[in-house]
Design a protein around this motif. Structure first.
Motif, short mmCIF file in Angstrom:
data_model
loop_
_atom_site.label_atom_id
_atom_site.label_comp_id
_atom_site.label_asym_id
_atom_site.label_seq_id
_atom_site.Cartn_x
_atom_site.Cartn_y
_atom_site.Cartn_z
N GLY A 83 -37.17 6.43 -9.31
CA GLY A 83 -36.58 5.13 -8.98
C GLY A 83 -36.03 4.41 -10.19
O GLY A 83 -34.94 3.85 -10.14
N VAL A 84 -36.77 4.44 -11.29
CA VAL A 84 -36.31 3.79 -12.52
C VAL A 84 -35.04 4.47 -13.04
O VAL A 84 -34.09 3.81 -13.46
N ILE A 85 -35.02 5.82 -13.00
CA ILE A 85 -33.83 6.55 -13.45
C ILE A 85 -32.61 6.12 -12.63
O ILE A 85 -31.55 5.82 -13.19
N ALA A 86 -32.77 6.07 -11.32
CA ALA A 86 -31.66 5.71 -10.46
C ALA A 86 -31.20 4.27 -10.71
O ALA A 86 -30.00 3.97 -10.74
N LEU A 87 -32.17 3.36 -10.89
CA LEU A 87 -31.81 1.95 -11.11
C LEU A 87 -31.10 1.77 -12.44
O LEU A 87 -30.11 1.03 -12.53
N VAL A 88 -31.59 2.43 -13.49
CA VAL A 88 -30.94 2.34 -14.80
C VAL A 88 -29.50 2.87 -14.71
O VAL A 88 -28.58 2.30 -15.31
N PHE A 89 -29.32 3.94 -13.95
CA PHE A 89 -27.97 4.48 -13.78
C PHE A 89 -27.05 3.46 -13.13
O PHE A 89 -25.92 3.24 -13.56
N LEU A 104 -30.22 0.43 -4.11
CA LEU A 104 -31.12 0.16 -2.99
C LEU A 104 -32.18 1.25 -2.85
O LEU A 104 -33.37 0.95 -2.67
N VAL A 105 -31.76 2.50 -2.95
CA VAL A 105 -32.72 3.61 -2.88
C VAL A 105 -33.69 3.53 -4.06
O VAL A 105 -34.90 3.75 -3.91
N ALA A 106 -33.17 3.18 -5.24
CA ALA A 106 -34.02 3.07 -6.43
C ALA A 106 -35.09 2.01 -6.25
O ALA A 106 -36.26 2.22 -6.57
N LEU A 107 -34.69 0.85 -5.74
CA LEU A 107 -35.64 -0.24 -5.54
C LEU A 107 -36.72 0.15 -4.52
O LEU A 107 -37.89 -0.21 -4.70
#
Length: 257
Positions: free
Chosen positions: A109-115, A243-246
């Motif tokens: 999730g963190v990886i996706a949000l940072v991206f 949204l998926v990351a969160l």
């Protein structure tokens, strides 16, 4: 998980959406779509199993792309990034073996949000810097991050881009080099994924069932990229990433704490 996992409607929908989006990415639509695969599947199964199911599909797509871009890569870029990439895979292997599924969910999730935030930052910055020269230190660092994120979530593209995009390579050289880098990384990942038991008959059956969807999506991606208005499409896709990351960060945090 057994070989009939796709009979679950929620899993089937998530798997079809995930593979279709990754296929579109392999066809040329890129970043935002490619990173959605494992996070979407992680909503309905273990992140490690999700990565295991996606890996054979990605490898087939890699070799098709490699055939299309054969011989146009930049050897110096590969030399800078690949040693770190292999180290990152080793770190990811250790993480998968030692860290709980909830922690992996949080990491993904963190990886996706940072991206997603990195994309937003790029949209807010309108300056065009000069091409950056190669650096062994930066190459090893971002190669390691790319190898690690590729292992845990098949999400090595963003760290790779952080290093490679400032080089200002031609589109053909950039694409060919990134295709070869991830073809090698994904092939090496087979070893630890076998060791973790994620390349087994049930998972391979699921991968095989989903492969035609990925192939169709790859073809469609190549067609769509020639017609699509990126100014409309990419904000939607990156919003989906966020949204998926969160959701994954929330689930991982609640399960851990």
């Amino acid at each position: 998980m057994d070989g009939f996992l796709l009979l679950d409607p929620q899993v089937l929908v998530a798997a079809l959406v995930a593979v279709f989006l990754v296929g579109l990415a392999k066809g040329g639509l890129g970043g935002a779509l490619g990173i959605l695969g494992v996070p979407i599947l992680s909503l309905v199964m273990s992140p490690v199993q999700a990565a295991g199911i996606m890996l054979p599909i990605l490898i087939v797509m890699d070799w098709v792309s490699l055939w299309s871009w054969w011989g146009e890569w930049d050897k110096e870029t590969l030399w800078m990034l690949l040693p770190g990439g292999l180290l990152g895979i080793a770190i990811g292997w250790a993480t998968a073996a030692l860290v709980s599924e909830s922690a992996v969910k949080l990491i993904v999730g963190v990886i996706a949000l940072v991206f997603a935030l990195n994309w937003l930052r790029g949209q807010l910055r309108r300056t065009q810097p000069e091409p950056r020269p190669h650096s062994r230190v930066r190459g090893t660092f971002w190669g390691t991050i790319a190898g690690y994120t590729s292992f845990v979530a098949h999400a090595g593209g963003p760290p790779y881009q952080v290093y490679a995009l400032p080089l200002k390579q031609s589109p053909r050289v950039y694409t060919s080099t990134s295709v070869l880098f991830f073809a090698i990384v994904n092939a090496v990942k087979l070893i630890p994924f076998f060791a973790l038991g994620q390349i087994d008959v049930p998972n391979l059956e699921i991968s095989a069932a989903l492969l035609p969807v990925g192939a169709l999506a790859t073809f469609l991606g190549a067609r769509i990229v020639k017609r699509l208005n990126a100014e409309v499409f990419y904000p939607i896709m990156y919003s989906m990433v966020a949204l998926v990351a969160l959701k994954l960060i929330y689930d991982g945090w609640v399960e851990l704490f």
